[in-house]
Design a protein around this motif. Sequence first.
Motif, PDB file in Angstrom:
ATOM      1  N   VAL A 207      69.254  26.540  22.831  1.00 45.09           N
ATOM      2  CA  VAL A 207      67.838  26.759  22.514  1.00 45.09           C
ATOM      3  C   VAL A 207      67.030  26.254  23.700  1.00 45.09           C
ATOM      4  O   VAL A 207      67.133  25.086  24.087  1.00 45.09           O
ATOM      5  CB  VAL A 207      67.421  26.024  21.229  1.00 45.09           C
ATOM      6  N   CYS A 208      66.251  27.145  24.290  1.00 44.22           N
ATOM      7  CA  CYS A 208      65.464  26.810  25.479  1.00 44.22           C
ATOM      8  C   CYS A 208      63.993  27.105  25.181  1.00 44.22           C
ATOM      9  O   CYS A 208      63.606  28.259  25.000  1.00 44.22           O
ATOM     10  CB  CYS A 208      65.952  27.621  26.680  1.00 44.22           C
ATOM     11  N   GLU A 209      63.185  26.058  25.104  1.00 41.14           N
ATOM     12  CA  GLU A 209      61.758  26.206  24.817  1.00 41.14           C
ATOM     13  C   GLU A 209      61.046  24.912  25.165  1.00 41.14           C
ATOM     14  O   GLU A 209      61.683  23.896  25.475  1.00 41.14           O
ATOM     15  CB  GLU A 209      61.528  26.544  23.344  1.00 41.14           C
ATOM     16  N   GLU A 210      59.729  24.940  25.110  1.00 35.60           N
ATOM     17  CA  GLU A 210      58.941  23.775  25.519  1.00 35.60           C
ATOM     18  C   GLU A 210      59.216  22.562  24.636  1.00 35.60           C
ATOM     19  O   GLU A 210      59.241  21.424  25.115  1.00 35.60           O
ATOM     20  CB  GLU A 210      57.457  24.135  25.470  1.00 35.60           C
ATOM     21  N   LYS A 211      59.449  22.789  23.325  1.00 37.78           N
ATOM     22  CA  LYS A 211      59.642  21.676  22.394  1.00 37.78           C
ATOM     23  C   LYS A 211      61.098  21.558  21.951  1.00 37.78           C
ATOM     24  O   LYS A 211      61.384  21.101  20.843  1.00 37.78           O
ATOM     25  CB  LYS A 211      58.733  21.849  21.185  1.00 37.78           C
ATOM     26  N   ALA A 212      62.030  21.955  22.804  1.00 39.48           N
ATOM     27  CA  ALA A 212      63.448  21.865  22.454  1.00 39.48           C
ATOM     28  C   ALA A 212      63.868  20.402  22.336  1.00 39.48           C
ATOM     29  O   ALA A 212      63.597  19.595  23.229  1.00 39.48           O
ATOM     30  CB  ALA A 212      64.289  22.570  23.517  1.00 39.48           C
ATOM     31  N   ASP A 213      64.508  20.049  21.235  1.00 35.97           N
ATOM     32  CA  ASP A 213      64.994  18.691  21.054  1.00 35.97           C
ATOM     33  C   ASP A 213      66.301  18.711  20.274  1.00 35.97           C
ATOM     34  O   ASP A 213      66.768  19.765  19.831  1.00 35.97           O
ATOM     35  CB  ASP A 213      63.958  17.799  20.368  1.00 35.97           C
ATOM     36  N   PHE A 214      66.868  17.534  20.083  1.00 35.17           N
ATOM     37  CA  PHE A 214      68.182  17.410  19.444  1.00 35.17           C
ATOM     38  C   PHE A 214      68.172  17.983  18.026  1.00 35.17           C
ATOM     39  O   PHE A 214      69.148  18.585  17.582  1.00 35.17           O
ATOM     40  CB  PHE A 214      68.594  15.936  19.410  1.00 35.17           C
ATOM     41  N   THR A 215      67.060  17.800  17.327  1.00 33.68           N
ATOM     42  CA  THR A 215      66.969  18.267  15.940  1.00 33.68           C
ATOM     43  C   THR A 215      67.158  19.773  15.834  1.00 33.68           C
ATOM     44  O   THR A 215      67.840  20.266  14.925  1.00 33.68           O
ATOM     45  CB  THR A 215      65.614  17.869  15.323  1.00 33.68           C
ATOM     46  N   LYS A 216      66.593  20.525  16.773  1.00 32.63           N
ATOM     47  CA  LYS A 216      66.670  21.988  16.709  1.00 32.63           C
ATOM     48  C   LYS A 216      68.111  22.490  16.837  1.00 32.63           C
ATOM     49  O   LYS A 216      68.524  23.417  16.139  1.00 32.63           O
ATOM     50  CB  LYS A 216      65.787  22.614  17.802  1.00 32.63           C
ATOM     51  N   ILE A 217      68.890  21.871  17.710  1.00 28.90           N
ATOM     52  CA  ILE A 217      70.271  22.327  17.873  1.00 28.90           C
ATOM     53  C   ILE A 217      71.151  21.769  16.756  1.00 28.90           C
ATOM     54  O   ILE A 217      72.127  22.403  16.334  1.00 28.90           O
ATOM     55  CB  ILE A 217      70.822  21.927  19.268  1.00 28.90           C
ATOM     56  N   ARG A 218      70.782  20.610  16.220  1.00 24.37           N
ATOM     57  CA  ARG A 218      71.531  20.042  15.095  1.00 24.37           C
ATOM     58  C   ARG A 218      71.386  20.937  13.862  1.00 24.37           C
ATOM     59  O   ARG A 218      72.329  21.086  13.077  1.00 24.37           O
ATOM     60  CB  ARG A 218      71.026  18.625  14.798  1.00 24.37           C
ATOM     61  N   GLN A 219      70.217  21.538  13.683  1.00 27.65           N
ATOM     62  CA  GLN A 219      70.009  22.433  12.547  1.00 27.65           C
ATOM     63  C   GLN A 219      70.950  23.633  12.612  1.00 27.65           C
ATOM     64  O   GLN A 219      71.483  24.069  11.591  1.00 27.65           O
ATOM     65  CB  GLN A 219      68.548  22.902  12.521  1.00 27.65           C
ATOM     66  N   ILE A 220      71.166  24.151  13.804  1.00 24.18           N
ATOM     67  CA  ILE A 220      72.083  25.284  13.972  1.00 24.18           C
ATOM     68  C   ILE A 220      73.504  24.851  13.658  1.00 24.18           C
ATOM     69  O   ILE A 220      74.251  25.547  12.960  1.00 24.18           O
ATOM     70  CB  ILE A 220      71.984  25.846  15.407  1.00 24.18           C
ATOM     71  N   LEU A 221      73.889  23.675  14.144  1.00 25.92           N
ATOM     72  CA  LEU A 221      75.229  23.153  13.862  1.00 25.92           C
ATOM     73  C   LEU A 221      75.452  22.988  12.366  1.00 25.92           C
ATOM     74  O   LEU A 221      76.481  23.412  11.831  1.00 25.92           O
ATOM     75  CB  LEU A 221      75.432  21.815  14.581  1.00 25.92           C
ATOM     76  N   ASP A 222      74.496  22.378  11.689  1.00 25.98           N
ATOM     77  CA  ASP A 222      74.635  22.149  10.251  1.00 25.98           C
ATOM     78  C   ASP A 222      74.746  23.462   9.489  1.00 25.98           C
ATOM     79  O   ASP A 222      75.529  23.577   8.537  1.00 25.98           O
ATOM     80  CB  ASP A 222      73.444  21.341   9.732  1.00 25.98           C
ATOM     81  N   ALA A 223      73.983  24.468   9.909  1.00 29.40           N
ATOM     82  CA  ALA A 223      74.021  25.765   9.231  1.00 29.40           C
ATOM     83  C   ALA A 223      75.375  26.442   9.413  1.00 29.40           C
ATOM     84  O   ALA A 223      75.940  26.995   8.461  1.00 29.40           O
ATOM     85  CB  ALA A 223      72.903  26.660   9.760  1.00 29.40           C
ATOM     86  N   VAL A 224      75.926  26.373  10.623  1.00 28.97           N
ATOM     87  CA  VAL A 224      77.228  26.992  10.901  1.00 28.97           C
ATOM     88  C   VAL A 224      78.332  26.297  10.113  1.00 28.97           C
ATOM     89  O   VAL A 224      79.203  26.955   9.524  1.00 28.97           O
ATOM     90  CB  VAL A 224      77.532  26.955  12.413  1.00 28.97           C
ATOM     91  N   LEU A 225      78.292  24.975  10.072  1.00 34.82           N
ATOM     92  CA  LEU A 225      79.323  24.235   9.344  1.00 34.82           C
ATOM     93  C   LEU A 225      79.214  24.473   7.840  1.00 34.82           C
ATOM     94  O   LEU A 225      80.225  24.635   7.153  1.00 34.82           O
ATOM     95  CB  LEU A 225      79.213  22.746   9.654  1.00 34.82           C
ATOM     96  N   ALA A 226      77.984  24.513   7.331  1.00 33.58           N
ATOM     97  CA  ALA A 226      77.790  24.771   5.904  1.00 33.58           C
ATOM     98  C   ALA A 226      78.273  26.164   5.539  1.00 33.58           C
ATOM     99  O   ALA A 226      78.868  26.364   4.470  1.00 33.58           O
ATOM    100  CB  ALA A 226      76.313  24.601   5.540  1.00 33.58           C
ATOM    101  N   TYR A 227      78.063  27.124   6.414  1.00 30.26           N
ATOM    102  CA  TYR A 227      78.524  28.494   6.178  1.00 30.26           C
ATOM    103  C   TYR A 227      80.047  28.541   6.046  1.00 30.26           C
ATOM    104  O   TYR A 227      80.598  29.328   5.271  1.00 30.26           O
ATOM    105  CB  TYR A 227      78.061  29.391   7.328  1.00 30.26           C
ATOM    106  N   ASN A 228      80.724  27.678   6.788  1.00 33.11           N
ATOM    107  CA  ASN A 228      82.189  27.647   6.749  1.00 33.11           C
ATOM    108  C   ASN A 228      82.736  26.608   5.770  1.00 33.11           C
ATOM    109  O   ASN A 228      83.953  26.426   5.689  1.00 33.11           O
ATOM    110  CB  ASN A 228      82.738  27.377   8.157  1.00 33.11           C
ATOM    111  N   GLY A 229      81.841  25.938   5.061  1.00 35.65           N
ATOM    112  CA  GLY A 229      82.270  25.006   4.031  1.00 35.65           C
ATOM    113  C   GLY A 229      82.910  23.735   4.546  1.00 35.65           C
ATOM    114  O   GLY A 229      83.787  23.169   3.901  1.00 35.65           O
ATOM    115  N   VAL A 230      82.493  23.276   5.726  1.00 35.49           N
ATOM    116  CA  VAL A 230      83.041  22.032   6.276  1.00 35.49           C
ATOM    117  C   VAL A 230      81.903  21.092   6.650  1.00 35.49           C
ATOM    118  O   VAL A 230      80.752  21.512   6.818  1.00 35.49           O
ATOM    119  CB  VAL A 230      83.916  22.290   7.527  1.00 35.49           C
ATOM    120  N   THR A 231      82.236  19.836   6.769  1.00 35.90           N
ATOM    121  CA  THR A 231      81.263  18.835   7.191  1.00 35.90           C
ATOM    122  C   THR A 231      81.770  18.152   8.452  1.00 35.90           C
ATOM    123  O   THR A 231      82.973  18.134   8.731  1.00 35.90           O
ATOM    124  CB  THR A 231      81.035  17.779   6.089  1.00 35.90           C
TER     125      THR A 231
END
Length: 281
Positions: A207-231
Amino acid sequence: ITVCPNIQKRNREITTKYINKVIGINITTKETTTLLQKMGYNVINTIGDKITVSIPSIRTDVWHQIDIADDVARAFGYNNITPTLPNISTIAKMLPINIFKEDLCNFIIGLDLIEVKTFALTNHQDQFEKMRYNNIKASEYISLGRNTQDKDLSMVRSWLLPEVIKSLVANRNREYPQRVFEVGTVILPDKKVDVRAINKEKLVSIVCEEKADFTKIRQILDAVLAYNGVTCKLKETKHPSFISGRTASIQIKNKTIGIIGEIHPQVLTNWGLTMPAVALE
C-alpha cells in the motif's frame, strides 16, 4: 581448483523394462544396447535387462533415466512407434494449489487491491542492494552466472517485494493511493533435491499513499488469514528493508511465514519513490 573443460565420463544404469514402458515399445536388451551405442553411449556391461552405460562428458543434458530413454526413442525412430491410447479414463481439472491461488486472488481484489504480475528474472541490485539487503550470501539465491547477455537479468528472484515495487516505480505519475499485490513463484536453492532448487509460492501486498502506516497493511493481513480460517502472531523483528520498530515477523504455530511492516525511507529513495509505503510478504 576447478579444471575446465571437465571431460570425465559418468556411469548410469538403466533397464530395458523401463525403456519399453516409458516409450511404449517392446525391444530386447541386445537391441537396446545397439540403439544406445547409436546415440553415442558406451555400453560397459549388461546383467539381465540391466544396462550400465557411460555418458559422454559433452552430454550435459543427460540428468535422469528418462533422458537416456528419450535417446533410445530417437534411435528407434519416433515414426516407428505405434501410437496407442492410454488404458485409463481421466477428467481434467485444475490442481488444488491453482484453485486456491485463484480464489485467494479474487478475494484480495475484493479488498480494493490491483493484481500485478512481475518477471521471475531480475538482478542483484534490484533484489538486494536497493532493498538495503547487503548481507545476502551467494548460496541463498539462484545466480545465472556471469555470461548473461542482459546484465539486468543475472539471477532468479528470491523474494517478490522488490519486483512488485517496480510496478509502483512505473506508475509514479498515476494518482494515489496505489494498492497492489501479487501471488507468484520464487526459486530458492535446495541441495536436497536433484535440480538443487525448489519453487515456493508467495503473496506480497503493498500500500503506497500519503497516510500509509502499519495498520493499513495489518488489515489486509488479517483479512487474508481470516479468509483462510487461520490466525497468526506478530513478533517485532528487524529487517533492513523495513523501519526498525515498525516491522514484525508473521508467525503461525511458532513458524515464521512472512514479514510485515513500513518500508524504510532509504529503500523508497533508492527506487525514486516519494510516497510512504507499507508491505507484507
